[in-house]
Design a protein around this motif. Structure first.
Motif, short mmCIF file in Angstrom:
data_model
loop_
_atom_site.label_atom_id
_atom_site.label_comp_id
_atom_site.label_asym_id
_atom_site.label_seq_id
_atom_site.Cartn_x
_atom_site.Cartn_y
_atom_site.Cartn_z
N SER A 132 0.83 -1.21 0.00
CA SER A 132 0.00 0.00 0.00
C SER A 132 0.86 1.26 0.00
N GLU A 135 2.35 1.90 -3.49
CA GLU A 135 1.38 2.41 -4.46
C GLU A 135 0.97 3.84 -4.13
N ILE A 136 0.69 4.12 -2.87
CA ILE A 136 0.26 5.46 -2.49
C ILE A 136 1.37 6.47 -2.72
N ARG A 139 1.85 7.37 -6.34
CA ARG A 139 0.80 8.22 -6.90
C ARG A 139 0.88 9.65 -6.37
N TYR A 148 -7.97 6.93 -3.36
CA TYR A 148 -7.36 5.61 -3.18
C TYR A 148 -8.14 4.82 -2.13
N ASP A 150 -7.73 0.59 -0.78
CA ASP A 150 -7.30 -0.79 -0.98
C ASP A 150 -7.73 -1.70 0.18
N SER A 154 -7.65 4.45 2.84
CA SER A 154 -8.57 5.05 1.88
C SER A 154 -8.62 6.54 2.09
#
Length: 333
Positions: A132, A135-136, A139, A148, A150, A154
């Motif tokens: 996580s 990915e965060i 971005r 976002y 997952d 969030s």
């Protein structure tokens, strides 16, 4: 190949002078990088460290070191996911604004449950939390108004400024297990284990190459942070190493590649030329697992090109006189 140092920001050795003056000296002597560990509720590793719970925050420490150096890369080996990734994003972007594009974010799942229980995250799937974070961070380092979700984190329409200088900060996966290497090959820019034998490391690298060849992803940078002890002689260096403790750790580990057994030498018989008498020399036992290597060795680096928004993460940590390879001989990790 590049060389770095793990800094004394924890335990009885932690001090402002050692961190700041030592980092300036490391840069002057030609080291490429300095590295920090990460804990929230620190418990010293019994086989390596004395029972002193002092622990300077990882990212704060790197910021201070960046302020007194010019070129050293600043790495975490590794951050554990007890921070919300948006907090990490803000801190990382700020660090690069203050000291330049020198940061490498190595992440690991962490060893100790109590650190996450202390903040109410005891049920967190920490391996998935590392994903996580990757990915965060990817971005919010490059996009605005990010939404976002997952199942772990969030948020909606979030923009984090400042963005990192030089583009996305490289993200490395840290850990010695087969899974850690697979995850690095799947989504990270680098892979960095700590204590690991060379045979085990080689097997992990082979698997990573198979995966990246199949997926078309760049091969992650490969680095290692082994236990080290540096003195004028091998004997002096070993005086500072807890050999029994490291061997106990190695033999409890579950995924190491076992070295091949060395067969005992056969008995030797020879005869004196002037008589018929014979002498038999007893066979020697194979080498003991307490034998430690003290030669200098380093990791191999895979080519590490990343997308245009990412800075190169081609710095490999990390070694000097190493006990790591011999320390895991006979291990069953």
């Amino acid at each position: 190949m590049k060389f770095g140092l793990l800094l004394p920001h924890f335990g009885e050795q932690a001090s402002r002078e050692k961190l700041l003056e030592g980092s300036k000296l490391a840069e002057a002597k030609g080291f490429d990088s300095v590295w920090v560990r990460d804990h929230l509720v620190f418990e010293p590793h019994g086989e390596m460290e004395k029972p002193n719970r002092t622990f300077y925050d990882a990212l704060t420490t790197l910021t201070a070191i960046g302020a007194v150096t010019e070129k050293l890369e600043l790495g975490t080996g590794s951050l554990i996911p007890f921070r919300h990734p948006l907090v990490t994003a803000l801190m990382a972007g700020t660090i690069t604004q203050l000291v330049g594009p020198r940061l490498i974010l190595g992440f690991g799942a962490g060893t100790f449950d109590h650190e996450f229980e202390a903040i109410g995250w005891g049920d967190l799937d920490r391996v998935e939390a590392v994903r996580s974070n990757a990915e965060i961070l990817k971005r919010v380092f490059t996009e605005n108004d990010v939404t976002y979700d997952d199942g772990i984190f969030s948020f909606e329409n979030v923009t984090i400024e400042p963005k990192p200088v030089g583009g996305r900060v490289p993200f490395w996966y840290c850990g010695a297990t087969p899974r850690s290497a697979r995850l690095a090959a799947e989504y990270a820019d680098g892979w960095m284990p700590g204590r690991i034998s060379l045979a085990t490391m080689d097997r992990r690298i082979q698997k990573m190459r198979e995966m990246t060849d199949a997926s078309g992803r760049p091969m992650p940078t490969v680095a290692v942070i082994p236990p080290t002890s540096i003195e004028e002689t091998r004997e002096e260096a070993l005086q500072h190493v807890n050999v029994p403790g490291l061997l106990a750790w190695a033999n409890k580990a579950k995924f190491a590649v076992k070295p091949p057994r060395v067969p005992s030498r056969p008995s030797r018989t020879w005869r004196a030329s002037s008589s018929s008498a014979t002498r038999t020399r007893p066979s020697r036992r194979s080498g003991s697992s307490r034998r430690w290597a003290s030669s200098t060795w380093c990791s191999t680096s895979g080519s590490s090109s990343t997308d245009s928004s990412s800075r190169s993460s081609s710095s490999a940590a990390r070694c000097c006189r190493s006990c790591a390879d011999a320390g895991t001989r006979g291990a069953d990790q």
